[in-house]
Design a protein around this motif. Structure first.
Motif: not given
Ligand SMILES: Cc1cc2nc3c(=O)[nH]c(=O)nc-3n(C[C@H](O)[C@H](O)[C@H](O)COP(=O)(O)OP(=O)(O)OC[C@H]3O[C@@H](n4cnc5c(N)ncnc54)[C@H](O)[C@@H]3O)c2cc1C
Length: 270
Positions: A5-10, A23-24, A39-42
């Motif tokens: 579900t992860i689309s970005e890592v900052k 979502g963070h 599932i609640a984290t993108d």
């Protein structure tokens, strides 16, 4: 496991760079985050680039950065008068430890997980630790570790609030300590992790009950108590429904071993 579900890592370099939204999730060692679907984290917000020094010694005490790894805490050597420092490794050894936990998990990650058997919760609560929290909008606030955890897997953190550090006061680090831990199975998760600290003259006896209860509990006495005083204080503070029942031990079992171990500790420190 892969978190699909992860689309970005900052990788922010300062707290101000973080623009928090639903979502963070903060990423510390990742040992729990990557152990089950999120599932609640993108978006993961990696704390590593913040570059906080792991351990800072001052005359007032020890500041442990939330990002301090378990292995870094294990290697810490404090001033000789900090008699409680050997408790660090005694608590670290209570982890149901893998190579990954040892080298990647952080002190802050373990505290934020807020599990009853959180060995870093037991350690920092017993040594009268105070958390510094950074809210998203607002001034930093301080919360004692013993009040930070509110129950099984729950704590006082607000949305997007960061655990920055845990401060252990020198006065607590100078105290003598005794500690006992028990598990139902060999090398199993703690069913009870009990610590007491006391000044050299027998003043300020502080018993910390953890793992046997959903959150850590302090019982403070002006002087080292007698066996009967200790037993009575535990029963008064922790009625039968205050104990944590799970596969690692029933509530009556945890109550029983807490009494048994607390008395051993009291006798050792007397
Ligand atoms: C083999 C194994 C054995 C284990 N044994 C035990 C055990 O005996 N006792 C026990 O208590 N636990 C145990 N655990 C779980 C363990 O507590 C966690 O995996 C670990 O403590 C999490 O630390 P981390 O740095 O990897 O955190 P992460 O997995 O990165 O994060 C954990 C949670 O905390 C949040 N978080 C992390 N740092 C901060 C911060 N500074 N501010 C705000 N939020 C933050 C994250 O967003 C996430 O929700 C075990 C895990 C494994 C895999």
């Amino acid at each position: 496991m892969n978190l699909n579900t992860i689309s970005e890592v900052k990788r922010p370099r300062s707290f101000e760079d973080i623009e928090w939204r639903d979502g963070h999730a903060f990423l510390a060692g990742g040992t729990w985050l990557f152990s089950e679907p999120q599932i609640a984290t993108d978006t993961l917000v990696d704390l590593e680039q913040l570059g906080w020094p792991a351990l800072t010694v001052t005359a007032e005490g020890l500041e442990i950065a939330a990002t301090c790894k378990i292995v870094e805490l294990h290697d810490f050597k404090g001033p000789a008068e900090w008699k409680a420092v050997p408790l660090f490794n005694r608590c670290i050894d209570c982890f149901l430890m893998s190579f990954k936990i040892w080298n990647a998990a952080t002190v802050g990650g373990n505290i934020v997980m807020s599990l009853p058997a959180g060995a870093m919760i037991s350690l920092t609560a017993a040594l009268e630790g105070v958390c510094t929290l950074w809210p998203q909008n607002g001034k930093p606030r301080q919360v004692p570790v013993v009040d930070f955890v509110t129950g099984m897997h729950t704590n006082v953190l607000q949305k997007g609030e960061l655990l920055r550090s845990i401060f252990l006061p020198a006065a607590a680090l100078r105290k003598r300590f005794a500690m006992r831990q028990i598990s139902l199975t060999h090398l199993g998760r703690s069913a009870a992790l009990i610590v007491a600290t006391v000044n050299d003259n027998g003043d300020d006896f502080l018993l910390t009950v953890s793992a046997a209860t959903p959150r850590p509990v302090h019982l403070r006495f002006a002087k080292t108590p007698s066996a009967a005083e200790l037993r009575q204080a535990i029963d008064q503070r922790l009625p039968p429904d205050a104990w944590f029942h799970d596969v690692h031990g029933s509530a009556p079992y945890k109550r029983h071993v807490t009494h048994y171990l607390a008395e051993q500790i009291r006798a050792e420190l007397s």
